[in-house]
Design a protein around this motif. Sequence first.
Motif, short mmCIF file in Angstrom:
data_model
loop_
_atom_site.label_atom_id
_atom_site.label_comp_id
_atom_site.label_asym_id
_atom_site.label_seq_id
_atom_site.Cartn_x
_atom_site.Cartn_y
_atom_site.Cartn_z
N PHE A 261 -43.07 38.95 -37.23
CA PHE A 261 -43.47 38.39 -35.94
C PHE A 261 -44.11 37.02 -36.09
O PHE A 261 -44.03 36.20 -35.16
N LEU A 262 -44.72 36.73 -37.24
CA LEU A 262 -45.22 35.37 -37.47
C LEU A 262 -44.08 34.37 -37.41
O LEU A 262 -44.19 33.31 -36.78
N TYR A 263 -42.94 34.72 -38.02
CA TYR A 263 -41.79 33.82 -37.98
C TYR A 263 -41.20 33.72 -36.57
O TYR A 263 -40.68 32.66 -36.18
N MET A 264 -41.29 34.79 -35.80
CA MET A 264 -40.83 34.71 -34.41
C MET A 264 -41.68 33.71 -33.63
O MET A 264 -41.17 32.82 -32.95
N TRP A 265 -43.00 33.87 -33.70
CA TRP A 265 -43.89 32.95 -32.97
C TRP A 265 -43.72 31.51 -33.46
O TRP A 265 -43.78 30.57 -32.67
N ASN A 266 -43.54 31.38 -34.76
CA ASN A 266 -43.47 30.04 -35.35
C ASN A 266 -42.19 29.31 -34.98
O ASN A 266 -42.23 28.14 -34.60
N TYR A 267 -41.05 30.01 -35.08
CA TYR A 267 -39.76 29.32 -35.02
C TYR A 267 -38.95 29.60 -33.76
O TYR A 267 -37.84 29.07 -33.62
N SER A 268 -39.46 30.41 -32.83
CA SER A 268 -38.65 30.76 -31.66
C SER A 268 -38.29 29.55 -30.81
O SER A 268 -37.16 29.43 -30.33
N THR A 269 -39.25 28.65 -30.58
CA THR A 269 -38.95 27.48 -29.75
C THR A 269 -37.82 26.67 -30.36
O THR A 269 -36.85 26.31 -29.67
N GLY A 270 -37.92 26.38 -31.67
CA GLY A 270 -36.85 25.65 -32.33
C GLY A 270 -35.55 26.42 -32.37
O GLY A 270 -34.46 25.84 -32.20
N ALA A 271 -35.65 27.74 -32.56
CA ALA A 271 -34.44 28.57 -32.63
C ALA A 271 -33.70 28.59 -31.29
O ALA A 271 -32.47 28.46 -31.25
N ILE A 272 -34.43 28.75 -30.19
CA ILE A 272 -33.80 28.79 -28.87
C ILE A 272 -33.29 27.40 -28.48
O ILE A 272 -32.20 27.26 -27.90
N ALA A 273 -34.06 26.35 -28.82
CA ALA A 273 -33.59 24.99 -28.56
C ALA A 273 -32.29 24.71 -29.31
O ALA A 273 -31.37 24.09 -28.79
N GLU A 274 -32.21 25.21 -30.53
CA GLU A 274 -31.04 24.99 -31.39
C GLU A 274 -29.85 25.83 -30.94
O GLU A 274 -28.71 25.35 -30.87
#
Length: 434
Positions: A261-274
């Motif tokens: 979940f740390l990686y979800m919080w960390n990278y979700s914005t970039g992942a969804i933008a990408e």
Amino acid sequence: MKQKPNLPFWGLWNLSFGFFGVQIAYALQSANISRIFATLGADPHNLSYFWILPPLMGILVQPIVGTLSDKTWTRFGRRIPYLFIGAAVAVLVMCLLPNAGSLGLAVSAAMMFGLIALMFLDTSINMAMQPFKMLVGDMVNEEQKAKAYSIQSFLCNAGSVVGFLFPFFFTYIGIKNVAEKGVVPDSVIWSFYVGAAILILCVIYTTLKVKEWNPQEYAEYNAVAESTEKEDSANWLTLLRKAPSTFWKVGLVQFFCWAAFLYMWNYSTGAIAETVWNNTDPASEDFQAAGNWVGVLFAVQAIGSVIWAAILPQFRNTKAAYAISLIIGGIGFAIIPYIHDQYLQFIPFLLIGCAWAAMLAMPFTFVTNALQGYGHMGAYLGLFNGTICIPQIIAALCGGLILSLVGSHQSTMMIVSGCLLVVGAACVTIIRQK
């Protein structure tokens, strides 16, 4: 010892109501920290380092709050003074953090200001959050404890939904969602302002409605706690040495879950933008729109968590329910990079909500049952918070390296999260139920 009395529904509700406001603050932090620091100019490979502070503050603050509040007796209560002080500091910091880019500072100075503000924010949120778990342990009997934690879980998820949706809502009503380079948009700033106001109002409500027992009353209802108070206070290392094996086995499961979940919080914005917007430039309107949509997706996750929390009690085998929930969440993470429609992204986040529901309820169920008769409940629950914080610290330290290994695609980090949850599910098998 005397049996703790049954509390009416509203008595149980009042014990946890302030958690609604605390969770709004936590949701705003979880959904927007990476977005804020990316907007300030942070490199994606360095984003995970900003996530070291929140769990680090948690592992330092929560055991201290637990241990000190075990020994605190004031006319305002035992746990409530820590709750109120933590909330007051959180309100102040929530008004400062999103303005880090609006003070005319250089990029490095703005990020340092934001980092210090984040440190104080997470310290204060942890200080305000821990007393709610202890209030239930102190004042609710075994028969009602499941109901009390269910109410707390409902308020937790409701607060999350509100906090996650704030930026999207404020953008919808016309508040600007873009700003000049290096400046956090007004939609995010106003989300923090309104969240701070709700937080303090909720905490004031709890402090006015809840009357904790005095030392004599507490001793009557908590004979084990009374006897342990008379002993020399055990230090944390002693408590950890004496902790039941379930404490450590659940902690192993927690390691993989909270890293995911740390990686979800960390990278979700970039992942969804990408994945959905195909644009990872933090100054672009697309990236900020993705940031808003991540809040919506996190709200969908919270709704999925509420739904799944109602289904979990139907499982006869608690361990099976725990493991199945984590596997479902792992599948949700794994399919995120392959879904390019923003609305279809609801599906993986609903699945992730199943894992989140189990993570909120089941670890504390296993551990508090195993701790019956051990005493020092507040200190033990504070120490158990280390099984939440340490995984996040380690994951944050490794995040940049793992991101490079998976080709610097933030969406691929969601697959990493999915694999971690599946490993966590496998570790559930070693837990022994009491």
